[in-house]
Write a protein that holds these residues in place. Structure first.
Motif, PDB file in Angstrom:
ATOM      1  N   GLN A 105      30.507  10.354  14.382  1.00 23.56           N
ATOM      2  CA  GLN A 105      31.890  10.316  14.668  1.00 23.56           C
ATOM      3  C   GLN A 105      32.765   9.889  13.425  1.00 23.56           C
ATOM      4  N   PRO A 145      40.610   8.653  10.646  1.00 23.49           N
ATOM      5  CA  PRO A 145      40.163   9.895  11.362  1.00 23.49           C
ATOM      6  C   PRO A 145      40.439  11.048  10.417  1.00 23.49           C
ATOM      7  N   ARG A 203      37.264  20.446  23.727  1.00 28.59           N
ATOM      8  CA  ARG A 203      36.445  19.948  22.781  1.00 28.59           C
ATOM      9  C   ARG A 203      35.743  21.411  22.234  1.00 28.59           C
ATOM     10  N   CYS A 210      29.293   7.430   6.438  1.00 30.24           N
ATOM     11  CA  CYS A 210      29.488   7.068   7.950  1.00 30.24           C
ATOM     12  C   CYS A 210      28.434   6.502   8.392  1.00 30.24           C
ATOM     13  N   ARG A 244      25.155  14.363  13.958  1.00 32.27           N
ATOM     14  CA  ARG A 244      26.513  14.506  13.854  1.00 32.27           C
ATOM     15  C   ARG A 244      27.204  12.929  13.821  1.00 32.27           C
ATOM     16  N   VAL A 296      36.149  15.347  16.128  1.00 27.79           N
ATOM     17  CA  VAL A 296      35.353  14.530  16.981  1.00 27.79           C
ATOM     18  C   VAL A 296      34.333  14.087  16.412  1.00 27.79           C
ATOM     19  N   ASP A 297      33.637  14.927  15.991  1.00 24.08           N
ATOM     20  CA  ASP A 297      32.234  14.649  15.103  1.00 24.08           C
ATOM     21  C   ASP A 297      32.031  15.699  14.036  1.00 24.08           C
ATOM     22  N   SER A 325      35.257   7.661  11.460  1.00 28.56           N
ATOM     23  CA  SER A 325      35.564   6.016  11.556  1.00 28.56           C
ATOM     24  C   SER A 325      36.986   6.116  12.253  1.00 28.56           C
TER      25      SER A 325
END
Length: 183
Positions: free
Chosen positions: A69, A75, A155, A178, A67, A96-97, A71
């Motif tokens: 995150q 977002p 989360r 990414c 996974r 979040v990821d 940028s």
């Protein structure tokens, strides 16, 4: 409630009776625990051992997919409409990821009630520079995130539960963006 360990064909496993430490993989999650009692039994005509799973144990996630995150500059947000809400308005949930197997989102308890196993249906995710996809997500784990003794959110690790091959290709293309470029 319990785990049964059996021998593989042609091998012999010696597990002591009494208290022992065990490590196993349950639903792609590594689980480590101390068993108070190991009982010898038979499973599918093979010698086996039965162990009760304790109420508390150490689990470490073993992801099958990497996974990333998103940028900080761009977002990601997941849009979801809760059909059980009295006022079904779109809810934007920060990502979040993300990986090819799923994603993690932050959920504020006042915006959306979540529980493990809940399915979020018809979620929309815009992947910058790639496109938009619609998918269902199954909540696999929840972690409370707190700061300064107040609950800021949860989360939620989610797995894609019905994603088309075309939409999965969009996720893969986004993930390629990414990854840091080699120097």
């Amino acid at each position: 409630d319990e785990v049964v360990f059996s021998e593989e064909s042609g091998s012999e496993i010696k597990i002591p009776t009494g208290k022992t430490a065990l490590i196993t993989i349950l639903s792609a999650v590594k689980a480590q625990f101390h068993a108070e009692r190991v009982e010898h039994t038979e499973f599918e005509s093979k010698s086996a051992w039965r162990v009760r799973i304790p109420k508390m144990m150490f689990c470490s996630e073993r992801r099958e997919n990497v996974r990333f995150q998103p940028s900080g500059d761009v977002p990601l947000e997941l849009m979801f409409v809760d059909p059980s809400s009295r006022d079904p308005q779109p809810i934007l949930l920060p990502v979040v990821d993300i990986g090819t197997g799923g994603l993690a989102i932050m959920v504020h308890p006042l915006k959306l009630q979540v529980q493990i196993g809940k399915e979020l249906r018809n979620c929309t995710l815009k992947l910058p520079g790639v496109g938009e996809l619609t998918c269902n997500l199954s909540i696999q784990n929840i972690t409370e995130i707190t700061q300064m003794a107040s609950t800021d959110g949860r989360r939620c690790g989610c797995e894609f539960s019905n994603i088309s091959l075309d939409e999965l290709e969009l996720v893969k293309r986004y993930l390629e963006q990414c990854q840091p470029s080699p120097q």
